[in-house]
Write an enzyme that holds these catalytic residues in place. Structure first.
Site, PDB file in Angstrom:
ATOM      1  N   ARG A 172       0.860  -1.182   0.000  1.00  0.00           N
ATOM      2  CA  ARG A 172       0.000   0.000   0.000  1.00  0.00           C
ATOM      3  C   ARG A 172       0.894   1.229   0.000  1.00  0.00           C
ATOM      4  O   ARG A 172       2.064   1.159   0.340  1.00  0.00           O
ATOM      5  CB  ARG A 172      -0.925   0.021   1.226  1.00  0.00           C
ATOM      6  CG  ARG A 172      -0.205  -0.058   2.558  1.00  0.00           C
ATOM      7  CD  ARG A 172      -1.177  -0.099   3.727  1.00  0.00           C
ATOM      8  NE  ARG A 172      -1.895   1.150   3.896  1.00  0.00           N
ATOM      9  CZ  ARG A 172      -1.416   2.191   4.593  1.00  0.00           C
ATOM     10  NH1 ARG A 172      -0.227   2.134   5.157  1.00  0.00           N
ATOM     11  NH2 ARG A 172      -2.127   3.291   4.714  1.00  0.00           N
ATOM     12  N   ARG A 176      -3.271  10.453   2.312  1.00  0.00           N
ATOM     13  CA  ARG A 176      -4.144  11.124   3.267  1.00  0.00           C
ATOM     14  C   ARG A 176      -4.951  12.192   2.551  1.00  0.00           C
ATOM     15  O   ARG A 176      -4.397  12.966   1.774  1.00  0.00           O
ATOM     16  CB  ARG A 176      -3.326  11.807   4.363  1.00  0.00           C
ATOM     17  CG  ARG A 176      -2.614  10.863   5.285  1.00  0.00           C
ATOM     18  CD  ARG A 176      -1.957  11.658   6.409  1.00  0.00           C
ATOM     19  NE  ARG A 176      -1.098  10.783   7.192  1.00  0.00           N
ATOM     20  CZ  ARG A 176       0.047  11.150   7.712  1.00  0.00           C
ATOM     21  NH1 ARG A 176       0.480  12.381   7.546  1.00  0.00           N
ATOM     22  NH2 ARG A 176       0.764  10.302   8.428  1.00  0.00           N
ATOM     23  N   ARG A 248      21.089  -3.526   0.668  1.00  0.00           N
ATOM     24  CA  ARG A 248      21.463  -2.271   0.028  1.00  0.00           C
ATOM     25  C   ARG A 248      22.378  -1.535   0.991  1.00  0.00           C
ATOM     26  O   ARG A 248      22.230  -1.630   2.213  1.00  0.00           O
ATOM     27  CB  ARG A 248      20.239  -1.401  -0.286  1.00  0.00           C
ATOM     28  CG  ARG A 248      19.400  -1.893  -1.427  1.00  0.00           C
ATOM     29  CD  ARG A 248      20.127  -1.901  -2.757  1.00  0.00           C
ATOM     30  NE  ARG A 248      20.276  -0.572  -3.321  1.00  0.00           N
ATOM     31  CZ  ARG A 248      20.986  -0.312  -4.424  1.00  0.00           C
ATOM     32  NH1 ARG A 248      21.637  -1.275  -5.042  1.00  0.00           N
ATOM     33  NH2 ARG A 248      21.057   0.918  -4.897  1.00  0.00           N
ATOM     34  N   ARG A 279      18.399  11.788  -1.173  1.00  0.00           N
ATOM     35  CA  ARG A 279      17.890  12.870  -0.331  1.00  0.00           C
ATOM     36  C   ARG A 279      19.030  13.700   0.229  1.00  0.00           C
ATOM     37  O   ARG A 279      20.192  13.279   0.219  1.00  0.00           O
ATOM     38  CB  ARG A 279      17.027  12.323   0.799  1.00  0.00           C
ATOM     39  CG  ARG A 279      17.683  11.308   1.713  1.00  0.00           C
ATOM     40  CD  ARG A 279      16.669  10.801   2.725  1.00  0.00           C
ATOM     41  NE  ARG A 279      17.242   9.830   3.650  1.00  0.00           N
ATOM     42  CZ  ARG A 279      16.613   9.343   4.722  1.00  0.00           C
ATOM     43  NH1 ARG A 279      15.384   9.747   4.996  1.00  0.00           N
ATOM     44  NH2 ARG A 279      17.194   8.466   5.517  1.00  0.00           N
ATOM     45  N   GLU A 299      22.702  11.713   0.500  1.00  0.00           N
ATOM     46  CA  GLU A 299      22.624  10.274   0.739  1.00  0.00           C
ATOM     47  C   GLU A 299      22.460   9.542  -0.588  1.00  0.00           C
ATOM     48  O   GLU A 299      21.567   9.843  -1.367  1.00  0.00           O
ATOM     49  CB  GLU A 299      21.437   9.980   1.660  1.00  0.00           C
ATOM     50  CG  GLU A 299      21.376   8.570   2.186  1.00  0.00           C
ATOM     51  CD  GLU A 299      20.284   8.410   3.234  1.00  0.00           C
ATOM     52  OE1 GLU A 299      19.400   7.550   3.022  1.00  0.00           O
ATOM     53  OE2 GLU A 299      20.285   9.144   4.246  1.00  0.00           O
ATOM     54  N   TYR A 347      14.044  -5.606   8.592  1.00  0.00           N
ATOM     55  CA  TYR A 347      14.101  -4.141   8.612  1.00  0.00           C
ATOM     56  C   TYR A 347      13.352  -3.650   9.851  1.00  0.00           C
ATOM     57  O   TYR A 347      12.148  -3.429   9.820  1.00  0.00           O
ATOM     58  CB  TYR A 347      13.508  -3.535   7.337  1.00  0.00           C
ATOM     59  CG  TYR A 347      13.664  -2.035   7.314  1.00  0.00           C
ATOM     60  CD1 TYR A 347      14.850  -1.458   6.867  1.00  0.00           C
ATOM     61  CD2 TYR A 347      12.659  -1.196   7.782  1.00  0.00           C
ATOM     62  CE1 TYR A 347      15.020  -0.082   6.874  1.00  0.00           C
ATOM     63  CE2 TYR A 347      12.826   0.184   7.791  1.00  0.00           C
ATOM     64  CZ  TYR A 347      14.005   0.738   7.336  1.00  0.00           C
ATOM     65  OH  TYR A 347      14.169   2.088   7.356  1.00  0.00           O
ATOM     66  N   ASP A 349      12.330  -0.935  12.662  1.00  0.00           N
ATOM     67  CA  ASP A 349      12.357   0.437  13.154  1.00  0.00           C
ATOM     68  C   ASP A 349      12.962   0.405  14.552  1.00  0.00           C
ATOM     69  O   ASP A 349      13.047  -0.649  15.195  1.00  0.00           O
ATOM     70  CB  ASP A 349      10.943   1.026  13.198  1.00  0.00           C
ATOM     71  CG  ASP A 349      10.458   1.466  11.825  1.00  0.00           C
ATOM     72  OD1 ASP A 349      11.310   1.839  10.989  1.00  0.00           O
ATOM     73  OD2 ASP A 349       9.240   1.431  11.578  1.00  0.00           O
TER      74      ASP A 349
END
Length: 370
Positions: A172, A176, A248, A279, A299, A347, A349
């Site tokens: 997804r 918003r 990566r 970025r 980056e 991965y 957080d």
């Protein structure tokens, strides 16, 4: 020191082992920390440059909806009220992220959620079973958002044409239909005042620490401790016997600029394929800095190979199957435990890393109080 003078050998001085060490200290356990870098803190390490806390290994914003984890972290540091609101730069036009009414207004000149919904619906690719990333993204958000704000950035991030990437990478895309630029949906977020280093200094304060030591060349250190927590690459630990897991890597270019404000925002993504970096970070904005100079970081996402720092596991079906083989080996180990992004090939957080470290400690030692 003699044999098994430590309760734990902690391989890696990142967040997972820091939390584990913090809990171990509460029980009076002794830890030896081995770290191949010249500093503790893992990828959260900050370097003070021109009075600015520079996130040396990319932006890290702590966010969680877990009240217990938030309270736990607040015992280790004081957070500021930074809200992550990145921007996307496409052909020198700026758009808000995540995609919201500010984005749609800038993109199409629309003012109401209903107009935005209709526009996206008109542009969406009507396809039941998308075969690749491009088809999946087009079926979710349509052509304009995909071509301007997703395609180039994604191809830089993964180093592949979007049509060669699997569809499951995005199940997804957050959209918003409000004017809310807060990137995260979590209840709590912020950055430690003064940077992340103080967390690690506090967590590791009772540990013996050996920096600039590559554990893979010094496995005999395991003899010094009853148990070992390994947060390096699980495939490297087993000498890549089932083949290399894929990652990566990232490259960072830091610059000190003689201006007090370069881009007006902490994070700006550059979504054109032709711009090589993904970025630019302007670190002072993470802590609302007013220093006379500024530090920016470009980056770059690059292909990982042995010798480079692995940052992101590439969760393809092939890699997951390969990891499952390594995991079987790990489960047979006595007094050796794997943790963190690299040890568990996940991965994570930051809040999930804290949860996982606390869970492992609890399994090994009993209840952890949150």
């Amino acid at each position: 020191m003699g044999k098994q003078d430590y309760d734990y050998l902690l391989v890696g001085a990142g967040l997972f082992n820091a939390i584990f060490a913090n809990e171990a200290a509460k029980l009076g356990k002794k830890c030896l920390v081995v770290e191949k870098r010249e500093h503790i803190g893992g990828n959260l390490y900050c370097e003070n440059i021109e009075g600015i806390n520079v996130h040396k290994y990319g932006a890290h914003i702590f966010h969680t909806s877990n009240k217990g984890i938030w309270q736990y972290m607040n015992e280790l540091c004081e957070f500021n009220n930074y809200i992550n609101s990145p921007l996307a730069n496409y052909k020198n036009k700026l758009f808000n992220l995540p995609f919201n009414m500010n984005t749609f207004s800038r993109l199409w000149g629309l003012n109401t959620p209903e107009e935005a919904k209709q526009k996206i619906e008109q542009q969406r690719l009507k396809i039941e079973n998308p075969k690749n990333f491009e088809e999946q993204a087009l079926s979710l958000v349509g052509t304009d958002i995909y071509k301007m704000l997703i395609k180039g950035y994604t191809e830089k991030q993964w180093g592949l044409d979007a049509r060669l990437l699997p569809a499951f990478i995005i199940k997804r895309i957050p959209i918003r239909f409000t004017y809310n630029n807060n990137y995260f949906n979590d209840t709590y977020q912020g950055i430690p005042k003064g940077g992340y280093n103080s967390i690690f200094e506090k967590c590791f304060k009772d540990c013996d620490i050996r920096l600039n030591v590559d554990f893979m060349e010094n496995k005999d250190l395991m003899k010094l401790a009853s148990k070992t927590i390994f947060t390096g690459m699980i495939d490297q630990y087993y000498a890549y016997c089932y083949g290399q897991l894929e990652y990566r890597s990232l490259n960072f270019e830091h610059e000190i600029l003689s201006t007090d404000n370069f881009q007006g925002n902490a994070v700006i993504n550059f979504t054109e394929r032709e711009i090589p970096y993904t970025r630019i970070l302007e670190h002072k904005h993470f802590e609302f800095g007013t220093q006379p100079k500024t530090v920016i970081t470009k980056e770059f996402s690059i292909e990982w190979r042995v010798g480079l720092e692995p940052y992101y596991p590439i969760n393809t079906a092939v890699n997951q199957k390969r990891f499952a083989q390594y995991e079987k080996l790990a489960k047979k180990e006595q007094n050796l435990y794997f943790g963190g992004r690299l040890g568990e090939y996940k991965y994570y957080d930051m809040d999930k890393t804290v949860e996982a470290a606390l869970q492992l400690f609890k399994e090994m030692n009993g209840e952890v109080k949150l």
